[in-house]
Design a protein around this motif. Structure first.
Motif, PDB file in Angstrom:
ATOM      1  N   LYS A 181       0.836  -1.215   0.000  1.00  0.00           N
ATOM      2  CA  LYS A 181       0.000   0.000   0.000  1.00  0.00           C
ATOM      3  C   LYS A 181       0.863   1.254   0.000  1.00  0.00           C
ATOM      4  O   LYS A 181       0.563   2.216  -0.707  1.00  0.00           O
ATOM      5  N   ASP A 182       1.910   1.227   0.821  1.00  0.00           N
ATOM      6  CA  ASP A 182       2.822   2.381   0.877  1.00  0.00           C
ATOM      7  C   ASP A 182       3.410   2.661  -0.505  1.00  0.00           C
ATOM      8  O   ASP A 182       3.481   3.809  -0.952  1.00  0.00           O
ATOM      9  N   LEU A 183       3.823   1.582  -1.183  1.00  0.00           N
ATOM     10  CA  LEU A 183       4.459   1.760  -2.493  1.00  0.00           C
ATOM     11  C   LEU A 183       3.477   2.241  -3.546  1.00  0.00           C
ATOM     12  O   LEU A 183       3.821   3.053  -4.412  1.00  0.00           O
ATOM     13  N   GLU A 184       2.224   1.759  -3.444  1.00  0.00           N
ATOM     14  CA  GLU A 184       1.201   2.232  -4.393  1.00  0.00           C
ATOM     15  C   GLU A 184       0.938   3.718  -4.189  1.00  0.00           C
ATOM     16  O   GLU A 184       0.841   4.488  -5.143  1.00  0.00           O
ATOM     17  N   THR A 185       0.831   4.103  -2.926  1.00  0.00           N
ATOM     18  CA  THR A 185       0.612   5.523  -2.629  1.00  0.00           C
ATOM     19  C   THR A 185       1.792   6.353  -3.122  1.00  0.00           C
ATOM     20  O   THR A 185       1.623   7.446  -3.674  1.00  0.00           O
ATOM     21  N   LEU A 186       2.989   5.810  -2.926  1.00  0.00           N
ATOM     22  CA  LEU A 186       4.190   6.525  -3.370  1.00  0.00           C
ATOM     23  C   LEU A 186       4.145   6.807  -4.877  1.00  0.00           C
ATOM     24  O   LEU A 186       4.450   7.921  -5.313  1.00  0.00           O
ATOM     25  N   GLU A 187       3.745   5.792  -5.669  1.00  0.00           N
ATOM     26  CA  GLU A 187       3.680   5.988  -7.126  1.00  0.00           C
ATOM     27  C   GLU A 187       2.784   7.166  -7.472  1.00  0.00           C
ATOM     28  O   GLU A 187       3.128   8.016  -8.282  1.00  0.00           O
ATOM     29  N   LYS A 188       1.600   7.192  -6.828  1.00  0.00           N
ATOM     30  CA  LYS A 188       0.651   8.274  -7.120  1.00  0.00           C
ATOM     31  C   LYS A 188       1.234   9.604  -6.699  1.00  0.00           C
ATOM     32  O   LYS A 188       1.166  10.597  -7.421  1.00  0.00           O
ATOM     33  N   ARG A 189       1.815   9.619  -5.504  1.00  0.00           N
ATOM     34  CA  ARG A 189       2.338  10.881  -4.975  1.00  0.00           C
ATOM     35  C   ARG A 189       3.439  11.445  -5.845  1.00  0.00           C
ATOM     36  O   ARG A 189       3.482  12.649  -6.100  1.00  0.00           O
ATOM     37  N   ILE A 190       4.360  10.573  -6.281  1.00  0.00           N
ATOM     38  CA  ILE A 190       5.479  11.079  -7.082  1.00  0.00           C
ATOM     39  C   ILE A 190       4.951  11.792  -8.322  1.00  0.00           C
ATOM     40  O   ILE A 190       5.346  12.907  -8.631  1.00  0.00           O
ATOM     41  N   LEU A 191       3.991  11.138  -9.002  1.00  0.00           N
ATOM     42  CA  LEU A 191       3.505  11.726 -10.254  1.00  0.00           C
ATOM     43  C   LEU A 191       2.619  12.939 -10.023  1.00  0.00           C
ATOM     44  O   LEU A 191       2.629  13.885 -10.802  1.00  0.00           O
ATOM     45  N   GLU A 242       3.754   9.649   9.443  1.00  0.00           N
ATOM     46  CA  GLU A 242       3.681   8.887   8.196  1.00  0.00           C
ATOM     47  C   GLU A 242       3.803   9.770   6.964  1.00  0.00           C
ATOM     48  O   GLU A 242       4.446   9.405   5.981  1.00  0.00           O
ATOM     49  N   GLU A 243       3.199  10.946   7.034  1.00  0.00           N
ATOM     50  CA  GLU A 243       3.332  11.897   5.926  1.00  0.00           C
ATOM     51  C   GLU A 243       4.821  12.194   5.685  1.00  0.00           C
ATOM     52  O   GLU A 243       5.295  12.269   4.554  1.00  0.00           O
ATOM     53  N   ILE A 287       7.361  10.238   6.418  1.00  0.00           N
ATOM     54  CA  ILE A 287       8.047   9.059   5.861  1.00  0.00           C
ATOM     55  C   ILE A 287       7.837   9.021   4.342  1.00  0.00           C
ATOM     56  O   ILE A 287       8.750   8.692   3.588  1.00  0.00           O
ATOM     57  N   PHE A 288       6.629   9.408   3.914  1.00  0.00           N
ATOM     58  CA  PHE A 288       6.390   9.469   2.461  1.00  0.00           C
ATOM     59  C   PHE A 288       7.296  10.499   1.795  1.00  0.00           C
ATOM     60  O   PHE A 288       7.822  10.267   0.708  1.00  0.00           O
ATOM     61  N   LEU A 289       7.463  11.643   2.455  1.00  0.00           N
ATOM     62  CA  LEU A 289       8.344  12.671   1.877  1.00  0.00           C
ATOM     63  C   LEU A 289       9.766  12.122   1.736  1.00  0.00           C
ATOM     64  O   LEU A 289      10.432  12.323   0.718  1.00  0.00           O
ATOM     65  N   ILE A 290      10.226  11.396   2.757  1.00  0.00           N
ATOM     66  CA  ILE A 290      11.572  10.805   2.704  1.00  0.00           C
ATOM     67  C   ILE A 290      11.671   9.791   1.557  1.00  0.00           C
ATOM     68  O   ILE A 290      12.637   9.784   0.791  1.00  0.00           O
ATOM     69  N   ALA A 291      10.653   8.946   1.445  1.00  0.00           N
ATOM     70  CA  ALA A 291      10.657   7.931   0.386  1.00  0.00           C
ATOM     71  C   ALA A 291      10.723   8.601  -0.986  1.00  0.00           C
ATOM     72  O   ALA A 291      11.459   8.165  -1.879  1.00  0.00           O
ATOM     73  N   GLU A 292       9.941   9.673  -1.155  1.00  0.00           N
ATOM     74  CA  GLU A 292       9.975  10.397  -2.433  1.00  0.00           C
ATOM     75  C   GLU A 292      11.353  11.007  -2.678  1.00  0.00           C
ATOM     76  O   GLU A 292      11.860  10.986  -3.800  1.00  0.00           O
ATOM     77  N   ILE A 293      11.943  11.556  -1.626  1.00  0.00           N
ATOM     78  CA  ILE A 293      13.263  12.195  -1.778  1.00  0.00           C
ATOM     79  C   ILE A 293      14.286  11.187  -2.292  1.00  0.00           C
ATOM     80  O   ILE A 293      15.013  11.457  -3.253  1.00  0.00           O
ATOM     81  N   SER A 294      14.320   9.978  -1.683  1.00  0.00           N
ATOM     82  CA  SER A 294      15.360   9.055  -2.144  1.00  0.00           C
ATOM     83  C   SER A 294      15.110   8.588  -3.572  1.00  0.00           C
ATOM     84  O   SER A 294      16.051   8.436  -4.346  1.00  0.00           O
TER      85      SER A 294
END
Ligand code: FPP
Ligand code: MG
Length: 345
Positions: free
Chosen positions: A17-27, A77-78, A80-87
């Protein structure tokens, strides 16, 4: 016999779920107004990529929440998403720039940005991603994390310049190779593992253990990448194979062969050194030289030896997680180590 689960998708299932959300967020979050840049960024981010660096941030965060008994927190959690996007942004931008530098035409099985759009637009697209990473950093409102990622950027540049300095050099120096691999790859893995901890108020031994995990996983990842450059094909890799020799880079398999021949067979040591030197002068085709080099590497049994060398790093990473309580997240962090060693791409 324990059957190891090495399918990446399955390993990452606990954070699917985290990774799916990440895909949407990045784009969604990266929204330049120019049409071409929009197109380039969505092409680049939709072209695949294993998302291993963000996965590390999510898994480390969730394994620690479980182990330390933290309850979920939306604000945290918000971040952590920012960190994931940064890397992922930093990683992707560095590849876009790297493909320009290497004049490469294939990445993740698709035409590179430089091949399709030219160098000028590609440099700026990479810069835009770095800038977006900086915006995310500011939103974290946490100076230690800014420092972590700013140092990664310095390391990436420093590592890249080191490669130029040693281009077509036949000196063999394991320490230098490991240091370079840390700078160009493992420092970002370490940061992806380590950054979430800055938001979690943990003791220094936990910080240290997680850094050891990220760093050793990252080193092993780069070493495997360097082995795959010789042992896999361009279709499976999604990028040109034998590129390190073409670019005049001595990596793990060649280092192991040089060391072995130096100690056991000076004639072969001289032949291998000569072949490597010839790569730089262009008298014989790289393809011809590569196959002669590969024969010599095989005669020194460098591939099993490389895997043994890499195992020391994955073992070190694995034991650094001993302190964590068992959880599906901890399991995934461990299985990720096996995955990166047996991967073919
Ligand atoms: C891949 O290397 C490249 C990297 C891991 C990092 C490259 C870094 C830069 C170009 C500097 C980034 C710039 C800034 C402003 C931070 P490789 O060529 O060995 O791997 P490949 O086979 O996947 O191309
Ligand atoms: Mg490259």
């Amino acid at each position: 016999v324990q059957i190891k689960e090495l399918n990446l998708q399955k390993i990452l299932a606990p954070i699917e779920k985290d990774l799916e959300t990440l895909e949407k967020r990045i784009l969604e979050n990266i929204s330049p107004s120019s049409r071409s840049l929009n197109k380039i960024l969505s092409e680049v981010f939709k072209s695949g990529g294993k998302r291993i660096r963000p996965a590390i941030s999510f898994l480390v965060y969730r394994a620690l929440c479980f182990s330390e008994g933290f309850s979920p927190d939306r604000d945290l959690e918000e971040k952590i998403f920012l960190i994931a996007e940064i890397s992922e942004l930093i990683h992707t931008a560095s590849l876009v720039h790297d493909d320009i530098i290497d004049n490469s035409n294939l990445r993740r099985g698709k035409e590179t940005t430089n091949n399709k759009w030219g160098n000028a637009i590609s440099v700026i697209s990479g810069d835009f991603m770095f800038a977006k990473a900086a915006v995310n950093l500011s939103l974290l409102d946490c100076n230690p994390i800014v420092k972590i990622f700013a140092e990664v950027l310095q390391n990436l540049c420093d590592g890249e310049i080191h490669q130029f300095e040693k281009q077509f050099s036949v000196e063999f120096d394991f320490d230098y190779y490991i240091q370079k691999s840390y700078k160009k790859t493992a420092s970002l893995f370490e940061a992806s593992a380590r950054a979430p901890l800055e938001l979690m108020d943990l003791d220094t031994s936990t910080l240290h253990s997680i850094s050891v995990y990220g760093k050793n996983l990252g080193l092993a990842f780069q070493f495997v990448d360097d082995v795959l450059d010789f042992s896999s094909d361009s279709l499976t890799l999604g990028k040109p194979s034998f590129s390190d020799l073409k670019e005049g880079q001595i990596t793990l398999p060649v280092l192991i062969a040089l060391e072995f021949f130096y100690e056991n067979d000076l004639a072969k040591f001289k032949s291998l050194s000569q072949l490597l030197k010839n790569l730089g002068v262009g008298t014989k085709s790289t393809q011809e030289l590569s196959s002669e080099i590969l024969d010599l590497l095989n005669s020194a049994e460098v591939f099993p030896k490389s895997m043994k060398f890499i195992q020391d790093y994955t073992e070190k990473a694995k034991s650094s997680l001993d302190f964590l309580e068992s959880s599906i997240y901890k399991n995934s962090l461990i299985n990720l180590l096996d995955f990166i060693t047996v991967r073919k791409f």
